[in-house]
Motif scaffolding. Structure first.
Motif, PDB file in Angstrom:
ATOM      1  N   MET A   1      11.824 -22.015 -81.872  1.00 17.31           N
ATOM      2  CA  MET A   1      12.951 -21.877 -80.972  1.00 17.31           C
ATOM      3  C   MET A   1      13.461 -23.281 -80.644  1.00 17.31           C
ATOM      4  N   ILE A   2      14.786 -23.384 -80.463  1.00 20.60           N
ATOM      5  CA  ILE A   2      15.389 -24.643 -80.039  1.00 20.60           C
ATOM      6  C   ILE A   2      16.268 -24.400 -78.813  1.00 20.60           C
ATOM      7  N   THR A   3      16.538 -25.498 -78.109  1.00 23.79           N
ATOM      8  CA  THR A   3      17.553 -25.476 -77.063  1.00 23.79           C
ATOM      9  C   THR A   3      18.641 -26.456 -77.463  1.00 23.79           C
ATOM     10  N   VAL A   4      19.857 -26.138 -77.075  1.00 24.63           N
ATOM     11  CA  VAL A   4      20.980 -27.054 -77.255  1.00 24.63           C
ATOM     12  C   VAL A   4      21.556 -27.289 -75.872  1.00 24.63           C
ATOM     13  N   ALA A   5      21.530 -28.538 -75.447  1.00 25.39           N
ATOM     14  CA  ALA A   5      22.043 -28.925 -74.125  1.00 25.39           C
ATOM     15  C   ALA A   5      23.328 -29.711 -74.331  1.00 25.39           C
ATOM     16  N   ASN A   6      24.423 -29.166 -73.845  1.00 22.07           N
ATOM     17  CA  ASN A   6      25.702 -29.869 -73.887  1.00 22.07           C
ATOM     18  C   ASN A   6      25.947 -30.406 -72.486  1.00 22.07           C
ATOM     19  N   ARG A   7      25.818 -31.721 -72.329  1.00 16.51           N
ATOM     20  CA  ARG A   7      25.997 -32.369 -71.029  1.00 16.51           C
ATOM     21  C   ARG A   7      27.479 -32.728 -70.893  1.00 16.51           C
ATOM     22  N   ILE A   8      28.125 -32.109 -69.893  1.00 14.67           N
ATOM     23  CA  ILE A   8      29.575 -32.244 -69.741  1.00 14.67           C
ATOM     24  C   ILE A   8      29.873 -32.846 -68.362  1.00 14.67           C
ATOM     25  N   PHE A   9      30.500 -34.006 -68.384  1.00 23.47           N
ATOM     26  CA  PHE A   9      30.801 -34.736 -67.148  1.00 23.47           C
ATOM     27  C   PHE A   9      32.172 -34.303 -66.626  1.00 23.47           C
ATOM     28  N   VAL A  10      32.172 -33.702 -65.435  1.00 23.95           N
ATOM     29  CA  VAL A  10      33.385 -33.131 -64.840  1.00 23.95           C
ATOM     30  C   VAL A  10      33.594 -33.752 -63.459  1.00 23.95           C
ATOM     31  N   HIS A  11      34.829 -34.182 -63.186  1.00 22.19           N
ATOM     32  CA  HIS A  11      35.139 -34.697 -61.850  1.00 22.19           C
ATOM     33  C   HIS A  11      34.924 -33.578 -60.818  1.00 22.19           C
ATOM     34  N   PRO A  12      34.377 -33.918 -59.646  1.00 23.16           N
ATOM     35  CA  PRO A  12      34.055 -32.906 -58.633  1.00 23.16           C
ATOM     36  C   PRO A  12      35.213 -31.970 -58.280  1.00 23.16           C
ATOM     37  N   GLU A  13      36.442 -32.470 -58.247  1.00 21.76           N
ATOM     38  CA  GLU A  13      37.569 -31.601 -57.866  1.00 21.76           C
ATOM     39  C   GLU A  13      37.866 -30.521 -58.913  1.00 21.76           C
ATOM     40  N   TYR A  14      37.261 -30.609 -60.073  1.00 20.09           N
ATOM     41  CA  TYR A  14      37.456 -29.609 -61.130  1.00 20.09           C
ATOM     42  C   TYR A  14      36.233 -28.714 -61.336  1.00 20.09           C
ATOM     43  N   HIS A  15      35.183 -28.891 -60.523  1.00 19.00           N
ATOM     44  CA  HIS A  15      33.964 -28.114 -60.705  1.00 19.00           C
ATOM     45  C   HIS A  15      34.212 -26.609 -60.689  1.00 19.00           C
ATOM     46  N   SER A  16      34.955 -26.122 -59.718  1.00 18.73           N
ATOM     47  CA  SER A  16      35.148 -24.662 -59.623  1.00 18.73           C
ATOM     48  C   SER A  16      35.939 -24.132 -60.823  1.00 18.73           C
ATOM     49  N   GLN A  17      36.918 -24.884 -61.292  1.00 14.70           N
ATOM     50  CA  GLN A  17      37.673 -24.457 -62.476  1.00 14.70           C
ATOM     51  C   GLN A  17      36.773 -24.450 -63.715  1.00 14.70           C
ATOM     52  N   PHE A  18      35.931 -25.454 -63.832  1.00 15.05           N
ATOM     53  CA  PHE A  18      35.014 -25.527 -64.959  1.00 15.05           C
ATOM     54  C   PHE A  18      34.074 -24.322 -64.956  1.00 15.05           C
ATOM     55  N   GLU A  19      33.512 -24.008 -63.800  1.00 16.43           N
ATOM     56  CA  GLU A  19      32.605 -22.856 -63.698  1.00 16.43           C
ATOM     57  C   GLU A  19      33.324 -21.557 -64.030  1.00 16.43           C
ATOM     58  N   ALA A  20      34.580 -21.436 -63.597  1.00 16.11           N
ATOM     59  CA  ALA A  20      35.356 -20.225 -63.871  1.00 16.11           C
ATOM     60  C   ALA A  20      35.544 -20.013 -65.371  1.00 16.11           C
ATOM     61  N   ARG A  21      35.656 -21.103 -66.137  1.00 16.65           N
ATOM     62  CA  ARG A  21      35.778 -20.985 -67.596  1.00 16.65           C
ATOM     63  C   ARG A  21      34.601 -20.209 -68.176  1.00 16.65           C
ATOM     64  N   PHE A  22      33.409 -20.447 -67.646  1.00 15.97           N
ATOM     65  CA  PHE A  22      32.227 -19.773 -68.175  1.00 15.97           C
ATOM     66  C   PHE A  22      32.084 -18.363 -67.625  1.00 15.97           C
ATOM     67  N   GLN A  23      32.514 -18.144 -66.401  1.00 15.44           N
ATOM     68  CA  GLN A  23      32.455 -16.793 -65.849  1.00 15.44           C
ATOM     69  C   GLN A  23      33.406 -15.867 -66.588  1.00 15.44           C
ATOM     70  N   ASP A  24      34.502 -16.415 -67.095  1.00 14.17           N
ATOM     71  CA  ASP A  24      35.503 -15.626 -67.816  1.00 14.17           C
ATOM     72  C   ASP A  24      35.402 -15.796 -69.327  1.00 14.17           C
ATOM     73  N   ARG A  25      34.292 -16.311 -69.813  1.00 10.82           N
ATOM     74  CA  ARG A  25      34.158 -16.620 -71.234  1.00 10.82           C
ATOM     75  C   ARG A  25      34.252 -15.370 -72.095  1.00 10.82           C
ATOM     76  N   ALA A  26      34.597 -15.589 -73.342  1.00 11.22           N
ATOM     77  CA  ALA A  26      34.759 -14.487 -74.292  1.00 11.22           C
ATOM     78  C   ALA A  26      33.430 -13.815 -74.599  1.00 11.22           C
ATOM     79  N   GLY A  27      32.330 -14.546 -74.522  1.00 10.58           N
ATOM     80  CA  GLY A  27      31.013 -13.971 -74.774  1.00 10.58           C
ATOM     81  C   GLY A  27      30.707 -13.758 -76.244  1.00 10.58           C
ATOM     82  N   LEU A  28      31.458 -14.402 -77.109  1.00  9.84           N
ATOM     83  CA  LEU A  28      31.278 -14.193 -78.547  1.00  9.84           C
ATOM     84  C   LEU A  28      29.924 -14.691 -79.038  1.00  9.84           C
TER      85      LEU A  28
END
Length: 107
Positions: A1-28
């Motif tokens: 088994m492997i893990t893939v960690a994508n470390r993404i640096f986001v300015h604090p004022e965009y945190h909620s928008q960034f999180e929303a991208r994953f909550q609404d993700r396509a799930g493919l």
């Protein structure tokens, strides 16, 4: 088994928008061969990155995902944040899992 960690640096004022991208993700990715789990980790210290952590049966399964039409579709769909939302380049890390104890369950 492997893990893939994508470390993404986001300015604090965009945190909620960034999180929303994953909550609404396509799930493919969820239906891809070898996919085990996905976690989105929110930073708790200023300046730290979000970590998008995926678990895969093998590196070959992960690489097949990155070459798939589903990968292109899922990432094209999620490109809703402006360039200035990011405070630096993302960093991808791949690790082999050498030990697992316990079980992590989300909310």
């Amino acid at each position: 088994m492997i893990t893939v960690a994508n470390r993404i640096f986001v300015h604090p004022e965009y945190h909620s928008q960034f999180e929303a991208r994953f909550q609404d993700r396509a799930g493919l990715v969820d239906g891809m061969q070898g996919f085990i789990a996905n976690q989105v980790l929110r930073p708790t210290a200023e300046g730290d990155p979000f970590i998008v952590l995926t678990f895969w049966r093998s590196r070959e399964d992960f690489e097949a995902w990155t070459r798939s039409d589903a990968f292109r579709q899922g990432h094209a769909r999620s490109g809703s944040l402006p360039k200035e939302a990011f405070s630096g380049p993302n960093r991808l890390e791949v690790h082999e899992v050498v030990q697992v104890t316990g079980e992590v369950k989300g909310e």
